[in-house]
Design an enzyme around this catalytic site. Structure first.
Site, PDB file in Angstrom:
ATOM      1  N   GLU A   1       0.847  -1.205   0.000  1.00 11.25           N
ATOM      2  CA  GLU A   1       0.000   0.000   0.000  1.00 11.25           C
ATOM      3  C   GLU A   1       0.881   1.253   0.000  1.00 11.25           C
ATOM      4  O   GLU A   1       0.787   2.120   0.880  1.00 11.25           O
ATOM      5  CB  GLU A   1      -0.977  -0.014   1.192  1.00 11.25           C
ATOM      6  CG  GLU A   1      -1.953  -1.182   1.080  1.00 11.25           C
ATOM      7  CD  GLU A   1      -3.170  -1.109   1.994  1.00 11.25           C
ATOM      8  OE1 GLU A   1      -3.197  -0.276   2.914  1.00 11.25           O
ATOM      9  OE2 GLU A   1      -4.103  -1.898   1.774  1.00 11.25           O
TER      10      GLU A   1
ATOM     11  N   GLU B   1      -4.842  -8.610  -0.905  1.00 13.64           N
ATOM     12  CA  GLU B   1      -5.666  -8.406   0.296  1.00 13.64           C
ATOM     13  C   GLU B   1      -7.112  -8.261  -0.152  1.00 13.64           C
ATOM     14  O   GLU B   1      -7.437  -7.357  -0.935  1.00 13.64           O
ATOM     15  CB  GLU B   1      -5.222  -7.169   1.080  1.00 13.64           C
ATOM     16  CG  GLU B   1      -3.876  -7.348   1.744  1.00 13.64           C
ATOM     17  CD  GLU B   1      -3.478  -6.189   2.658  1.00 13.64           C
ATOM     18  OE1 GLU B   1      -4.360  -5.514   3.216  1.00 13.64           O
ATOM     19  OE2 GLU B   1      -2.250  -5.966   2.776  1.00 13.64           O
TER      20      GLU B   1
HETATM   21  O1  AHR Z   1      -5.214  -6.276   6.569  1.00 16.67           O
HETATM   22  C1  AHR Z   1      -5.162  -5.150   7.377  1.00 16.67           C
HETATM   23  C2  AHR Z   1      -4.515  -3.960   6.709  1.00 16.67           C
HETATM   24  O2  AHR Z   1      -5.312  -3.537   5.647  1.00 16.67           O
HETATM   25  C3  AHR Z   1      -3.180  -4.207   6.075  1.00 16.67           C
HETATM   26  O3  AHR Z   1      -2.132  -4.118   6.973  1.00 16.67           O
HETATM   27  C4  AHR Z   1      -3.095  -3.112   5.064  1.00 16.67           C
HETATM   28  O4  AHR Z   1      -2.285  -3.465   3.968  1.00 16.67           O
HETATM   29  C5  AHR Z   1      -4.533  -2.862   4.691  1.00 16.67           C
HETATM   30  O5  AHR Z   1      -4.841  -1.510   4.723  1.00 16.67           O
END
Ligand code: AHR
Length: 516
Positions: A194, A319
């Protein structure tokens, strides 16, 4: 929930075996783990001296159940945590490892919890431990490198630590001192996480420059390294556009070195944010949001293709999941841990079907997160352990891994009660030898969906069903009732062409079709 009724057979599913989309890489059934809340400490890692059954410190119940899912790949150590992690902290003798402030320590919720490994990282679970976890369940490791606070040298020395042959480098010696003389080796390397936010607040163009610098030289040791770039936040199409434009400003060379770009999309929560408190309309709302993955994949893919004409770079959705509020009944330190419900199982089915349908574009995906966290397959606290409805969907869908994804047309009436969140049956189909695997989600909270299923020019000789549902759409597994939601098998279906099957309300179904 209101009484359930049966609809007329107005739905059809047509599978077109000649129209192959691509091979469903097992990697889209991957998982994600982060030093966040109870995911690592007291989740995966209980320590070698724990009375909780463990294999070298790793929770045995997790290893035993995770193996069943045939997990292809596991991502670690974050998430946002990754961009503050120094991998050197987690190697060498355990009793000399430093304690550090965890990235998440200052969140409102965690700051009020007692001090512990969730706030002050003890580094007891490090590189060798993660790699042992991967080995013990047959998964490939996927490391998220630190771009915000680490250097390019830290990055390539981590590769050297994992991959250099025994006795060749100081890093290999360090690895051997930790009990692993032989290289692992590790293929997947994320370059930051991110990077538009917690990973450095870069613009897409600025990040592209950093990315090029990090991958310009790394030692290979004969390993076909796969670099994964930090990709867009949900529908930030400007990020994808600017990253790719800048990446090739000196020529197309760098495209050869990008395995994938990482899209993150959490479909979130609804109403109060409590995982098992929602109305039927909020049920549909969350599933509708999960369905958005389809559009995100096709839109980002189109933008990527404007620069990457040869389609070398794939999407890595590293994710994804629903994201509800922390359930404080589990443990006050387990930030974002909750018991997923049947609704979250349908989110999983909708999302995995979407990945299957885009097998030509999605090279990997990682559900966030494996354990004691967001959208988890496993919950544990001390000796208590349960699998969740999400786990069961991964178990059912593992049958797609490595099959050919086939174009499948679903036409069905809209689900009841959801005019503002239009949804209907959805699914995906894959072929292997003389069989097909058809997975279908029926979002309708009250109606069975009688459906005519045809595989073009092929006879369905026999069929078996595995169905995950409950009469209660809020159903979930807890430590007290770990089997409240579990799939039911039906081996005695009346096959034939056409084959008519009734999909249960609020269900995820896998049909195993024998073809001749
Ligand atoms: O999964 C939780 C968080 O969500 C992670 O650390 C981040 O990459 C995302 O914003």
């Amino acid at each position: 929930m209101s009484a359930r009724t049966s609809s007329a057979s107005s739905a059809r599913i047509d599978v077109l075996p000649d129209e192959v989309i691509g091979t469903i890489t097992p990697d889209i059934y991957g998982h994600f783990t982060e030093h966040l809340g109870g995911c690592i400490y007291d989740g995966i890692w209980v320590g070698e001296n724990s009375k909780i059954p463990n294999v070298g410190g790793i929770r045995k119940a997790l290893i035993d159940h995770l193996k069943r899912l045939k997990p292809p790949v596991i991502r670690w150590p974050g998430g946002c945590f990754a961009d503050s992690y120094n991998w050197r902290d987690g190697v060498g003798p355990r009793n000399t490892r430093p304690r550090r402030t965890n990235f998440w320590a200052d969140t409102d919720y965690l700051s009020k919890a007692p001090n512990g490994p969730q706030k002050y990282e003890p580094n007891q679970f490090g590189t060798n431990d993660f790699l042992r976890l991967c080995k013990s369940v047959g998964a490939e490791p996927y490391f998220a490198g630190n771009l915000r606070s680490g250097s390019a040298r830290d990055f390539y020395e981590w590769i050297e630590y994992c991959n250099s042959p025994a006795g060749t480098t100081t890093m290999a010696d360090l690895r051997a001192q930790g009990g692993e003389p032989n290289p692992f080796p590790v293929r997947f390397w994320g370059v930051g996480n991110e990077s538009w936010g917690c990973g450095g607040a870069f613009t897409g163009a600025d990040y592209a420059v950093e990315f090029r610098r990090f991958i310009e030289w790394v030692p290979r040791f004969g390993v076909k390294l796969a670099f994964i770039a930090s990709g867009p936040n949900v529908d930030d199409y400007a990020w994808t556009h600017s990253f790719f434009q800048k990446l090739v400003e000196k020529g197309p060379g760098p495209l050869r070195n990008v395995y994938g770009t990482a899209l993150h999309y959490y479909c979130g929560t609804t109403g109060t944010g409590v995982a098992d408190q929602f109305t039927p309309v909020e049920w549909y709302e969350l599933l509708f949001k999960a369905n958005r993955m389809e559009q995100l994949i096709t839109n980002h893919w189109q933008i990527m293709g404007e620069v990457d004409k040869e389609r070398r770079v794939k999407l890595v959705v590293d994710e994804w999941g629903a994201w509800h509020h922390t359930d404080p009944s589990i443990d006050p330190s387990y930030l974002w841990a909750y018991f997923p419900t049947l609704r979250d199982a349908l989110v999983s089915g909708i999302t995995l079907d979407t990945f299957n349908r885009h097998a030509d574009k999605v090279a990997m995906a990682n559900a966030a997160q494996l354990m004691n966290n967001i959208h988890s397959s496993f919950l544990a606290a001390g000796e208590r352990f349960t699998v969740t409805p999400v786990y069961h969907v991964f178990d059912m869908y593992a049958a797609h891994q490595g099959n050919k994804s086939i174009r499948t047309i679903v036409s069905a009436p809209p689900a009841s009660q959801s005019p503002q969140y239009p949804l209907t049956l959805s699914g995906s189909c894959s072929l292997r030898q003389k069989g097909a695997v058809l997975t279908v989600v029926n979002p309708d909270v009250e109606n069975w969906q009688e459906t005519e299923i045809n595989v073009r020019n092929v006879r369905i000789a026999s069929a078996r069903a595995t169905v995950l549902t409950s009469r209660d759409i809020h159903a979930r597994n807890t430590f007290e009732r770990p089997e409240a939601v579990q799939p039911v098998r039906d081996e005695n279906l009346h096959a034939g062409s056409p084959f008519v099957y009734r999909f249960a309300p609020a269900s995820v179904t896998r049909l195993d079709l024998d073809l001749n």
